[in-house]
Every structure is written in C-alpha cells, then in structure tokens.
Design a protein around this motif. Structure first.
Motif, PDB file in Angstrom:
ATOM      1  N   GLY A  82      67.300  62.984  64.507  1.00  0.00           N
ATOM      2  CA  GLY A  82      68.655  62.466  64.714  1.00  0.00           C
ATOM      3  C   GLY A  82      69.686  63.541  64.972  1.00  0.00           C
ATOM      4  N   HIS A  83      69.226  64.770  65.095  1.00  0.00           N
ATOM      5  CA  HIS A  83      70.174  65.864  65.330  1.00  0.00           C
ATOM      6  C   HIS A  83      69.574  66.820  66.361  1.00  0.00           C
ATOM      7  CE1 HIS A  83      73.329  68.727  63.325  1.00  0.00           C
ATOM      8  NE2 HIS A  83      73.218  68.952  64.619  1.00  0.00           N
ATOM      9  N   GLN A  84      69.561  66.372  67.589  1.00  0.00           N
ATOM     10  CA  GLN A  84      69.030  67.196  68.686  1.00  0.00           C
ATOM     11  C   GLN A  84      70.064  67.146  69.806  1.00  0.00           C
ATOM     12  OE1 GLN A  84      67.824  69.465  70.933  1.00  0.00           O
ATOM     13  NE2 GLN A  84      65.886  69.203  69.868  1.00  0.00           N
ATOM     14  N   MET A 106      73.456  62.918  67.180  1.00  0.00           N
ATOM     15  CA  MET A 106      74.392  62.132  66.362  1.00  0.00           C
ATOM     16  C   MET A 106      75.490  63.007  65.756  1.00  0.00           C
ATOM     17  SD  MET A 106      71.880  59.192  64.840  1.00  0.00           S
ATOM     18  CE  MET A 106      71.738  59.838  63.217  1.00  0.00           C
ATOM     19  N   GLU A 107      75.376  64.328  65.818  1.00  0.00           N
ATOM     20  CA  GLU A 107      76.377  65.188  65.175  1.00  0.00           C
ATOM     21  C   GLU A 107      77.536  65.535  66.111  1.00  0.00           C
ATOM     22  OE1 GLU A 107      76.300  69.117  65.374  1.00  0.00           O
ATOM     23  OE2 GLU A 107      76.863  69.645  63.321  1.00  0.00           O
ATOM     24  N   ILE A 108      77.226  65.977  67.336  1.00  0.00           N
ATOM     25  CA  ILE A 108      78.306  66.186  68.312  1.00  0.00           C
ATOM     26  C   ILE A 108      78.488  64.889  69.098  1.00  0.00           C
ATOM     27  CG2 ILE A 108      79.083  67.410  70.371  1.00  0.00           C
ATOM     28  CD1 ILE A 108      77.832  69.917  69.363  1.00  0.00           C
ATOM     29  N   GLY A 200      83.819  70.884  60.730  1.00  0.00           N
ATOM     30  CA  GLY A 200      83.656  72.268  60.262  1.00  0.00           C
ATOM     31  C   GLY A 200      84.154  73.291  61.276  1.00  0.00           C
ATOM     32  N   TYR A 201      84.196  72.892  62.548  1.00  0.00           N
ATOM     33  CA  TYR A 201      84.712  73.766  63.607  1.00  0.00           C
ATOM     34  C   TYR A 201      86.202  73.517  63.855  1.00  0.00           C
ATOM     35  CZ  TYR A 201      79.855  74.782  64.851  1.00  0.00           C
ATOM     36  OH  TYR A 201      78.549  75.185  64.833  1.00  0.00           O
ATOM     37  N   MET A 202      86.756  72.533  63.139  1.00  0.00           N
ATOM     38  CA  MET A 202      88.141  72.119  63.427  1.00  0.00           C
ATOM     39  C   MET A 202      88.935  72.033  62.124  1.00  0.00           C
ATOM     40  SD  MET A 202      87.157  69.089  66.188  1.00  0.00           S
ATOM     41  CE  MET A 202      86.183  68.020  65.150  1.00  0.00           C
ATOM     42  N   MET A 227      78.635  63.965  59.970  1.00  0.00           N
ATOM     43  CA  MET A 227      79.610  65.038  59.884  1.00  0.00           C
ATOM     44  C   MET A 227      79.001  66.409  59.594  1.00  0.00           C
ATOM     45  SD  MET A 227      83.004  65.178  57.509  1.00  0.00           S
ATOM     46  CE  MET A 227      83.633  63.589  57.929  1.00  0.00           C
ATOM     47  N   HIS A 228      79.376  67.365  60.445  1.00  0.00           N
ATOM     48  CA  HIS A 228      79.218  68.781  60.100  1.00  0.00           C
ATOM     49  C   HIS A 228      80.456  69.083  59.272  1.00  0.00           C
ATOM     50  CE1 HIS A 228      78.540  73.193  61.445  1.00  0.00           C
ATOM     51  NE2 HIS A 228      79.504  73.185  60.543  1.00  0.00           N
ATOM     52  N   PHE A 229      80.319  69.057  57.930  1.00  0.00           N
ATOM     53  CA  PHE A 229      81.531  68.923  57.133  1.00  0.00           C
ATOM     54  C   PHE A 229      82.401  70.159  57.084  1.00  0.00           C
ATOM     55  CE2 PHE A 229      78.435  69.685  53.695  1.00  0.00           C
ATOM     56  CZ  PHE A 229      77.399  68.857  54.071  1.00  0.00           C
ATOM     57  N   ALA A 260      75.300  66.060  57.833  1.00  0.00           N
ATOM     58  CA  ALA A 260      74.488  66.851  58.761  1.00  0.00           C
ATOM     59  C   ALA A 260      74.079  68.169  58.103  1.00  0.00           C
ATOM     60  CB  ALA A 260      75.281  67.127  60.036  1.00  0.00           C
ATOM     61  N   HIS A 261      72.890  68.619  58.427  1.00  0.00           N
ATOM     62  CA  HIS A 261      72.347  69.920  57.983  1.00  0.00           C
ATOM     63  C   HIS A 261      72.984  70.447  56.690  1.00  0.00           C
ATOM     64  CE1 HIS A 261      75.894  71.305  60.013  1.00  0.00           C
ATOM     65  NE2 HIS A 261      75.365  71.336  61.225  1.00  0.00           N
ATOM     66  N   PHE A 262      72.676  69.794  55.568  1.00  0.00           N
ATOM     67  CA  PHE A 262      73.226  70.305  54.303  1.00  0.00           C
ATOM     68  C   PHE A 262      72.305  71.337  53.645  1.00  0.00           C
ATOM     69  CE2 PHE A 262      71.109  68.030  50.744  1.00  0.00           C
ATOM     70  CZ  PHE A 262      70.468  66.994  51.398  1.00  0.00           C
ATOM     71  N   SER A 369      66.697  68.532  63.699  1.00  0.00           N
ATOM     72  CA  SER A 369      66.378  69.906  64.120  1.00  0.00           C
ATOM     73  C   SER A 369      67.625  70.733  64.435  1.00  0.00           C
ATOM     74  CB  SER A 369      65.478  69.877  65.350  1.00  0.00           C
ATOM     75  OG  SER A 369      66.211  69.389  66.461  1.00  0.00           O
ATOM     76  N   ASP A 370      68.715  70.080  64.873  1.00  0.00           N
ATOM     77  CA  ASP A 370      69.886  70.801  65.374  1.00  0.00           C
ATOM     78  C   ASP A 370      69.515  71.711  66.537  1.00  0.00           C
ATOM     79  OD1 ASP A 370      72.509  71.523  65.646  1.00  0.00           O
ATOM     80  OD2 ASP A 370      72.629  72.712  63.808  1.00  0.00           O
ATOM     81  N   GLY A 371      68.537  71.299  67.344  1.00  0.00           N
ATOM     82  CA  GLY A 371      68.195  72.076  68.536  1.00  0.00           C
ATOM     83  C   GLY A 371      69.370  72.073  69.508  1.00  0.00           C
TER      84      GLY A 371
HETATM   85 ZN   LIG Z   1      76.434  71.499  63.089  1.00  0.00          ZN
END
Ligand SMILES: [Zn+2]
Length: 553
Positions: A82-84, A106-108, A200-202, A227-229, A260-262, A369-371
C-alpha cells in the motif's frame, strides 16, 4: 460381443468423465502448503481457480486447463503493497519477483483532478493491481505555488512540484484552504482510496486545523487519511506526538487512518496506540518497511541543519548518503548539492538495525515498501536489465521477500509474516467498504485469485544499499486475477490482468469552511485556515486579517 460393447461403453464413459473433470478449472495448484492469515488455515492441499476466483480448496484430486505443481512450496495470498510510489512498467518485473500482486500509492497519491487519468494510464496495461489516494501536497502545490505541470501523473510530479517551497511552508488563507480541499474532493469524487498527506514535509505550512479538516473530508466518504506524520523522521517523542495528532482526529471524527512507515524511534509506543485504538473499534493501522535507513529528497525540511543536526543530534557524515554515488554528505557538500539539484535522492540512516526484527513481530502491521521512482527514468522500460536500472533504496525491490527471510531466520511464525504481506492491508481497507479488498488478501473459496507461490526455505531479498534493483529469489509463481503473470520466476511480458483498486464515482461531500459556520457551531472564530487562535504564527500576532505570506494572488 455384448460384453465387449459393454466394456467399450464403460471405457468411453470413464474417458469422458476424466476429460470433463480435468477441465473443470481454468488452473489448479496442486500439493502446496496453502496458508490463510484470516482463518489460520495451514494445510498441504489443492486449489482450483475458475473465472479469476478461488473456486475450491480441496484434498481431492482436481484437474484444470493449466497446472502448477506446488509441492514443497507455500501458496499464499498475493502480496499487497500500500505504499509504492513507482507504479510504472519498468518496476513491474521487480514487483512480481518480490511476490507483489497489488501496488498502491496511498501516502503521496495522485493529484485530485487527475485521478481518473492516473487510473486510465494503467488500465489494461499492468500485470498487477494498482491504486492511489488523493494527494494533499499536490493540491497545496497547485494553490500555493501555482504548479500545474501534471503531465507525469505519477510520483516524479512530487520531485518537480517540490522545487518551489510554498507547498511546504505557506499557511493558506481560508479561501486558499477551501481551494485545497476542493481539489482533493475532486479526487475523492473520482474514487480515490483516501487522502495521502505528507505533512512531515510541510510541518511549518500545515496547521493542526488543516490536518483536522482533511480527516473530516476523507471521513465524509468513510475513507482513510494515510499520513507521513508531522515529525517523521524524528526522535521517540516527536514521532509519537506526530501520530497522536492523526489519531486524536481519527477518534474525534470516527474516521479511518493509516500511520505510514512508523519504523522509526518511538515505534513501540505507536504500535501500542494503534492496537489499543483498534480494540476500541477504530479502524486505524500502520505499515513499516523492513530497513533501518529511509530515503528521500535532499531538500526535505527535516534534513535542514536546525532539525537534523541541532534538534536530533545527527551528523550528515554518518547518516546522509547519496543514492547514486554512495558518498556521504557533509553540511558543506549538502549546501552545494542543494543549489544544483535540490531534490537529489539520498539514503537516511535513522535507527539501529536490531529494531527490524521487532517490527516483523508486531501483530496487525502491514508492509509498505515506500519504493520511489528511479532517476533518471526517461529511457527505462519493462525490458531494462535489472543491473542497468539506476540505483535506489533496496526497499523498492526487496521489502516482501526480506520480511519472509527475516521471519525464517528469527523463528517468527510464517503466518505472522503472511498477515503482514497481505491481510493487514486487505482487512482494514475492506472494512472501509472497498470491495476490491474485501475479496483479496485471503486464501479462501470465493476470493479473487491473487496468489503468490514461494519456497519458504530459500525465499530471500538480494537488493542492497549499493545495488537496490536486484530481484528477490525463491518466489516462483504469481497469479493476478486468476491469470499467471510470473511462471518459474519469469515475469510474463504483455500479460496484463491488473485491476484498478478504487471506489465507484461519488457525488461531492465537501462543504466549504466559513467563519460563520465555525462561529455558529463552536462559538470560536478562526483567523484563517491556519488557526482559530490569533497569533498562531509570530508574524500574525495581533494582526488577524493580514496574510504576509500569501502566494498566488
Ligand atoms: Zn514518507
């Protein structure tokens, strides 16, 4: 003579029966160890596939037009990632080699108004299933930076739209905030899976109010925020506080949410928060990738010296490595590179390796994976040899086989690993009403035949930080929608049964925010989209109707 006729008839009858029997299924998988994480079914048995579905799981002899001998192999639900971020032909072979049958960003996510186009670009053109949420940061880039160059329609848009800084650092006015929400709402109407927020980027530009309103909007459709928190990557307090923001909103609104990716400092606390909230009936969950280092663009706000060095105590020399050259940055070389190529891709070392095994033991956690897309990607195709692909973080190609290998090496039950690789995404997404996921992630009769078949003794990742595009091995056969897309470890070119994973089109559920509405309902009047408390930023102190950092007017 009569007896001879009799035997001939019997013979003919047997032949016809056997022939009919042999073709009863489109495909059969024989003598494999069939494992289902939902029911804990774990048995050497046979599987019959017909019309894209698992038609039968039986110890009886069955036959089909095609046969896979799975003796000594595990027959598992196809892996769901769910994170590619890279859902492109040049990635598909590596995805299949790693056992993935569904890849979703699903993250971006994709830009709201472009969501239909995003799906159309991949329809009947992908061997595996694909999906996207609606991007928070792209809506901000359009409203706050005037970015409109969406021709790429995939995550490299992020690399281009991140060159300016408004998307990250500007607090929108109420009017701009409504524009951002309206763009996201277009994507939800078009069937986007939920909202993806890279807050997290904002962290400077996005107020607590903005996050709350995002979750309210996705909640109106019954869908998640992923969320990438806010403080990721950070220390154990920051990480935990970041997710507490999302979870408090999820609790107040009763809406689904994904951490996301905790896999960062504080993960044990985050995991307990998620487990306890699930026990109280909230549909919240989290995902990790099984590596100690992360990867991002060099100009990420959390890599600025005030955060990365001063606040978090890291040294660039030890922690920030160039993906392409393998060299570590210094503060000086980082500054030089930022002038040349602000979104240069780097590896970020952030947690001891020993934590990885911990993550794979955590129940209810999914693997994402966050690929990321590869750079440069101009001439990359399905046929580009693995060794010739530009380097990237090994999570791109190895995340799922790595989980299976680490489980084997550390005596973690295989069923636990398989719940992470499939079911732990399928279940909560299905609970959200997403039909495509109610019938995936499970080895059960009636489910879609997305199936990954691997050798549990040999399955392994092969990618490293030095070469992140090497295929996993030990995963032999992959089925998507009942169709073989990889046979004997060979992905089949031009076989594209992959399905769009999305919601049906819906009518808008967005209600623009207004001062009157707030005052009427809660007796508090927000200054702008940024607050509710005058002076929430130093330059706003006592000047509620002045917006010094408005862009795009
Ligand atoms: Zn991220």
């Amino acid at each position: 003579m009569n007896i001879l006729k009799y035997f001939l008839l019997i013979g003919l009858f047997v032949l016809l029966t056997v022939t009919a029997f042999a073709q009863e299924y489109d495909l059969v998988i024989l003598n494999g160890r069939v494992m289902d994480p939902e029911t804990n079914f774990d048995q050497v048995t046979n599987v019959g596939v017909k019309d894209g579905k698992i038609a039968i799981i039986t110890e009886k002899t069955i036959g089909g037009t095609e046969t896979i001998d799975a003796s000594g192999l595990v027959v598992a639900p196809g892996f769901i990632d769910g994170h590619q971020h890279c859902i492109e032909p040049y990635a598909y072979r590596l995805m299949l080699r790693d056992g993935r049958t569904t890849i979703m960003d699903m993250e971006i996510g994709a830009h709201g108004p472009k969501l239909n186009e995003w799906y159309k670009r991949r329809e009947r053109n992908a061997p595996l299933n694909f999906g996207a949420s609606v991007a928070h940061e792209f809506a901000r880039a359009e409203v706050l930076d005037g970015f409109k160059d969406w021709k790429y329609l995939y995550t490299p848009d992020a690399i281009r739209s991140r060159v300016k800084q408004g998307w990250s650092k500007t607090r929108p006015t109420l009017e701009q905030g409504n524009q951002i929400l309206a763009l996201i709402d277009e994507g939800l109407q078009q069937g986007g899976l939920g909202i993806g927020s890279t807050v997290g980027y904002m962290r400077e530009g996005v107020s607590a109010r903005e996050i709350f309103e995002l979750q309210k909007l996705s909640g109106r459709y019954g869908r998640f925020i992923d969320m990438h928190f806010r403080y990721t990557p950070g220390d154990d307090v920051g990480e935990t506080n970041g997710i507490q923001e999302m979870l408090a909103n999820a609790a107040a609104l009763g809406t689904p949410a994904i951490a996301a990716h905790f896999n960062n400092p504080g993960y044990n606390m985050v995991h307990e928060l998620l487990v306890r909230m699930r026990e109280r009936g909230y549909n919240v969950w989290g995902e990790i990738y099984p590596y100690a280092a992360g990867s991002t663009a060099l100009n990420a706000v959390f890599l600025e010296p005030e955060v990365w060095v001063k606040a978090l105590g890291n040294k660039y020399e030890d922690t920030i490595q160039d993906v392409a050259t393998g060299e570590f940055y210094t503060q000086k070389s980082r500054e030089e590179m930022l002038k040349k190529e602000p979104t240069r891709v780097v590896l970020v070392y952030k947690i001891p390796k020993s934590a990885i095994v911990d993550w794979i033991k955590m129940p209810g956690v999914a693997i994402g994976s966050d690929g990321m897309p590869l750079f440069p990607d101009d001439n990359l195709t399905w046929d580009t040899p693995y060794e010739d692909l530009p380097n990237t973080h090994p999570r791109f190609s190895g995340s799922f086989a790595r989980v299976l290998r680490l489980a084997r090496e550390n005596n973690i039950p295989l069923m636990q690993a398989l719940s992470m690789t499939s079911y732990n995404y399928a279940r909560p997404l299905g609970d959200m009403g997403l039909k495509a996921m109610q019938e995936r992630g499970r080895m059960q009769k009636g489910m879609v035949a997305d199936i990954t078949i691997f050798n549990p003794q040999t399955v392994t990742d092969n990618s490293t930080y030095a070469k992140g595009t090497l295929p996993s091995t030990g995963i032999l056969h992959v089925l998507v929608d009942g169709v073989i897309v990889m046979k004997d470890q060979e992905p089949l070119k031009g076989v594209n049964p992959g399905q769009p994973i999305r919601f049906e089109p819906a009518k808008s559920r967005f209600e623009p925010l207004s001062i009157e509405g707030w005052t009427h309902q809660y007796y508090t009047s927000p200054v702008d989209f940024g607050g509710g408390v005058p002076g929430s930023q130093p330059n706003r102190m006592g000047a509620p109707d002045v917006h010094p950092d408005i862009h795009g007017h």
